[in-house]
Design an enzyme around this catalytic site. Structure first.
Site, PDB file in Angstrom:
ATOM      1  N   LYS A   1       0.812  -1.127  -0.120  1.00  0.00           N
ATOM      2  CA  LYS A   1      -0.081   0.071  -0.026  1.00  0.00           C
ATOM      3  C   LYS A   1       0.894   1.317   0.024  1.00  0.00           C
ATOM      4  O   LYS A   1       0.437   2.214  -0.212  1.00  0.00           O
ATOM      5  CB  LYS A   1      -0.827  -0.105   1.435  1.00  0.00           C
ATOM      6  CG  LYS A   1      -1.637  -1.230   1.284  1.00  0.00           C
ATOM      7  CD  LYS A   1      -2.348  -1.314   2.963  1.00  0.00           C
ATOM      8  CE  LYS A   1      -2.740  -2.508   3.351  1.00  0.00           C
ATOM      9  NZ  LYS A   1      -2.985  -2.861   4.729  1.00  0.00           N
ATOM     10  N   GLY A   2       2.093   1.064   0.372  1.00  0.00           N
ATOM     11  CA  GLY A   2       3.093   2.183   0.367  1.00  0.00           C
ATOM     12  C   GLY A   2       3.315   3.356  -0.631  1.00  0.00           C
ATOM     13  O   GLY A   2       3.398   4.309  -0.289  1.00  0.00           O
TER      14      GLY A   2
ATOM     15  N   GLU B   1       7.278   2.209  -6.687  1.00  0.00           N
ATOM     16  CA  GLU B   1       7.339   1.751  -5.260  1.00  0.00           C
ATOM     17  C   GLU B   1       7.866   3.070  -4.393  1.00  0.00           C
ATOM     18  O   GLU B   1       8.065   4.046  -4.773  1.00  0.00           O
ATOM     19  CB  GLU B   1       8.591   0.910  -5.365  1.00  0.00           C
ATOM     20  CG  GLU B   1       9.039   0.190  -3.755  1.00  0.00           C
ATOM     21  CD  GLU B   1       8.043  -0.685  -3.232  1.00  0.00           C
ATOM     22  OE1 GLU B   1       7.034  -0.073  -2.924  1.00  0.00           O
ATOM     23  OE2 GLU B   1       8.221  -1.845  -2.933  1.00  0.00           O
ATOM     24  N   ASP B   2       7.294   2.663  -3.095  1.00  0.00           N
ATOM     25  CA  ASP B   2       7.576   3.845  -1.953  1.00  0.00           C
ATOM     26  C   ASP B   2       9.124   4.044  -1.574  1.00  0.00           C
ATOM     27  O   ASP B   2       9.555   5.138  -1.480  1.00  0.00           O
ATOM     28  CB  ASP B   2       6.891   3.887  -0.976  1.00  0.00           C
ATOM     29  CG  ASP B   2       6.882   2.462  -0.312  1.00  0.00           C
ATOM     30  OD1 ASP B   2       7.649   1.301  -0.433  1.00  0.00           O
ATOM     31  OD2 ASP B   2       6.268   2.055   0.770  1.00  0.00           O
TER      32      ASP B   2
ATOM     33  N   ASP C   1      14.760  -0.647  -0.364  1.00  0.00           N
ATOM     34  CA  ASP C   1      15.631  -0.879   0.982  1.00  0.00           C
ATOM     35  C   ASP C   1      16.444  -2.190   0.635  1.00  0.00           C
ATOM     36  O   ASP C   1      17.586  -1.866  -0.016  1.00  0.00           O
ATOM     37  CB  ASP C   1      14.652  -1.151   2.085  1.00  0.00           C
ATOM     38  CG  ASP C   1      15.294  -1.358   3.300  1.00  0.00           C
ATOM     39  OD1 ASP C   1      16.086  -0.424   3.730  1.00  0.00           O
ATOM     40  OD2 ASP C   1      14.834  -2.185   4.199  1.00  0.00           O
TER      41      ASP C   1
ATOM     42  N   LYS D   1      17.338   3.689  -0.161  1.00  0.00           N
ATOM     43  CA  LYS D   1      18.438   3.682   0.988  1.00  0.00           C
ATOM     44  C   LYS D   1      19.488   2.692   0.403  1.00  0.00           C
ATOM     45  O   LYS D   1      19.428   1.628   0.753  1.00  0.00           O
ATOM     46  CB  LYS D   1      17.753   2.967   2.050  1.00  0.00           C
ATOM     47  CG  LYS D   1      16.610   3.746   3.144  1.00  0.00           C
ATOM     48  CD  LYS D   1      16.422   2.939   4.208  1.00  0.00           C
ATOM     49  CE  LYS D   1      15.318   3.542   5.005  1.00  0.00           C
ATOM     50  NZ  LYS D   1      14.591   2.779   5.829  1.00  0.00           N
TER      51      LYS D   1
ATOM     52  N   PHE E   1      14.491   4.767   9.911  1.00  0.00           N
ATOM     53  CA  PHE E   1      13.169   4.292   9.621  1.00  0.00           C
ATOM     54  C   PHE E   1      12.188   5.517   9.199  1.00  0.00           C
ATOM     55  O   PHE E   1      12.067   6.311  10.224  1.00  0.00           O
ATOM     56  CB  PHE E   1      12.457   3.411  10.677  1.00  0.00           C
ATOM     57  CG  PHE E   1      11.564   2.382   9.818  1.00  0.00           C
ATOM     58  CD1 PHE E   1      11.764   1.412   9.267  1.00  0.00           C
ATOM     59  CD2 PHE E   1      10.191   2.784  10.070  1.00  0.00           C
ATOM     60  CE1 PHE E   1      10.750   0.666   8.846  1.00  0.00           C
ATOM     61  CE2 PHE E   1       8.972   1.994   9.479  1.00  0.00           C
ATOM     62  CZ  PHE E   1       9.330   0.957   8.959  1.00  0.00           C
TER      63      PHE E   1
ATOM     64  N   ASP F   1       4.451   3.414   5.960  1.00  0.00           N
ATOM     65  CA  ASP F   1       4.038   3.059   7.555  1.00  0.00           C
ATOM     66  C   ASP F   1       5.051   2.420   8.338  1.00  0.00           C
ATOM     67  O   ASP F   1       5.886   1.841   8.095  1.00  0.00           O
ATOM     68  CB  ASP F   1       2.789   2.050   7.064  1.00  0.00           C
ATOM     69  CG  ASP F   1       3.253   0.635   6.854  1.00  0.00           C
ATOM     70  OD1 ASP F   1       4.084   0.423   5.827  1.00  0.00           O
ATOM     71  OD2 ASP F   1       3.055  -0.185   7.719  1.00  0.00           O
TER      72      ASP F   1
ATOM     73  N   ARG G   1       0.745   6.577   7.399  1.00  0.00           N
ATOM     74  CA  ARG G   1       0.451   6.825   5.937  1.00  0.00           C
ATOM     75  C   ARG G   1       0.065   7.875   5.705  1.00  0.00           C
ATOM     76  O   ARG G   1       0.333   8.627   4.516  1.00  0.00           O
ATOM     77  CB  ARG G   1      -0.244   5.470   5.426  1.00  0.00           C
ATOM     78  CG  ARG G   1       0.320   4.173   5.347  1.00  0.00           C
ATOM     79  CD  ARG G   1      -0.306   3.201   4.621  1.00  0.00           C
ATOM     80  NE  ARG G   1      -0.334   1.811   4.876  1.00  0.00           N
ATOM     81  CZ  ARG G   1       0.718   1.114   4.622  1.00  0.00           C
ATOM     82  NH1 ARG G   1       1.761   1.615   3.707  1.00  0.00           N
ATOM     83  NH2 ARG G   1       0.852  -0.155   4.843  1.00  0.00           N
TER      84      ARG G   1
HETATM   85  P1  IMP Z   1      12.867  -4.261   0.309  1.00  0.00           P
HETATM   86  O1  IMP Z   1      12.524  -5.420   0.168  1.00  0.00           O
HETATM   87  O2  IMP Z   1      13.731  -4.662   1.781  1.00  0.00           O
HETATM   88  O3  IMP Z   1      13.395  -3.317  -0.403  1.00  0.00           O
HETATM   89  O4  IMP Z   1      11.681  -3.687   1.237  1.00  0.00           O
HETATM   90  C1  IMP Z   1      10.939  -2.685   0.679  1.00  0.00           C
HETATM   91  C2  IMP Z   1       9.758  -2.472   1.387  1.00  0.00           C
HETATM   92  O5  IMP Z   1       9.847  -2.313   2.876  1.00  0.00           O
HETATM   93  C3  IMP Z   1       9.066  -1.108   1.065  1.00  0.00           C
HETATM   94  O6  IMP Z   1       8.100  -1.164  -0.135  1.00  0.00           O
HETATM   95  C4  IMP Z   1       8.523  -0.817   2.462  1.00  0.00           C
HETATM   96  O7  IMP Z   1       7.083  -1.143   2.386  1.00  0.00           O
HETATM   97  C5  IMP Z   1       9.249  -1.329   3.497  1.00  0.00           C
HETATM   98  N1  IMP Z   1      10.227  -0.291   4.117  1.00  0.00           N
HETATM   99  C6  IMP Z   1      11.679  -0.097   3.912  1.00  0.00           C
HETATM  100  N2  IMP Z   1      12.325   0.741   4.571  1.00  0.00           N
HETATM  101  C7  IMP Z   1      11.216   1.326   5.176  1.00  0.00           C
HETATM  102  C8  IMP Z   1      11.224   2.485   6.124  1.00  0.00           C
HETATM  103  O8  IMP Z   1      12.080   3.250   6.248  1.00  0.00           O
HETATM  104  N3  IMP Z   1       9.841   2.728   6.269  1.00  0.00           N
HETATM  105  C9  IMP Z   1       8.852   2.322   5.897  1.00  0.00           C
HETATM  106  N4  IMP Z   1       8.696   1.293   5.294  1.00  0.00           N
HETATM  107  C10 IMP Z   1       9.880   0.826   4.835  1.00  0.00           C
HETATM  108 MG    MG Z   2       5.264  -1.399   4.014  1.00  0.00          MG
END
Ligand code: IMP
Ligand code: MG
Length: 179
Positions: free
Chosen positions: A42-43, A98-99, A102, A130, A151, A158, A164
């Site tokens: 939902k991000g 994508e939001d 990470d 990041k 974070f 969220d 959100r």
């Molecule tokens: P990844 O698979 O580790 O790249 O995760 C990405 C997802 O993790 C994003 O779509 C977010 O939903 C969540 N996420 C990663 N870092 C943060 C943060 O700092 N705040 C909120 N959600 C995060």
């Molecule tokens: Mg999320």
């Protein structure tokens, strides 16, 4: 809600500027193409809603929901599809919206899954990045802004489904998620 925020990292004004300039670039790059924007729920909904309105060429949209985080702050490495696309993406020029990028595990999995359905092209647009946290070899084609390893919440992002609706991106106080 505001009491849980340590610091505003990206203000509403800066978000506006970031999103408009991404929209301009996408408008230029996708002129004459078959643009299909895929918002990862939902991000990315808030970002998606603003970004699509800053794009001045025809485009289609679809949504996909995956889970990688549960309610914690660290990635589990397990990606589960909760809602798949409604659209046949064969021949489409996909833009995943994508939001935040990470570890990269979620998008790396999604990219592979969607590539197997034969789109004409596939690119990634993320509001936040990041880069220091990356665990797989993946980079986005369009990035709003890099952020430090903290974070962050708001503008769709969220913690435990909360924050959100904040209109800015802020750093969450550690005490909120450390106990
Ligand atoms: P990844 O698979 O580790 O790249 O995760 C990405 C997802 O993790 C994003 O779509 C977010 O939903 C969540 N996420 C990663 N870092 C943060 C943060 O700092 N705040 C909120 N959600 C995060
Ligand atoms: Mg999320």
């Amino acid at each position: 809600m505001l009491n849980d925020i340590k610091e505003v990292l990206i203000s509403e004004e800066e978000l506006n500027t970031l999103v408009s300039s991404l929209g301009e670039r996408i408008t230029k790059d996708y002129e004459g193409k078959n643009l299909l924007m895929i918002s990862i729920l939902k991000g990315s909904v808030v970002f998606m809603a603003d970004l699509m309105r800053s794009i001045k060429i025809p485009c289609k949209i679809d949504f996909m929901s995956v889970s990688s985080y549960g309610s914690g702050v660290k990635t589990s490495g397990v990606v589960k599809i909760i809602k798949d696309l409604d659209t046949n993406i064969e021949g489409a020029d996909l833009l995943i919206v994508e939001d935040i990028l990470d570890s990269g595990k979620t998008l790396s999995y999604l990219k592979e899954l969607l590539m197997a359905r034969n789109p004409k092209s596939l690119k990634i647009c993320t509001l936040l990045d990041k880069p220091e946290r990356r665990q797989v070899d993946l980079s986005a084609d369009y990035i709003g802004r890099a952020v430090p390893d903290e974070f962050v919440v708001g503008y769709g992002l969220d913690y435990d489904e909360k924050y959100r609706n904040l209109p800015f991106v802020g750093i969450l106080k550690e005490e909120v998620y450390s106990n």
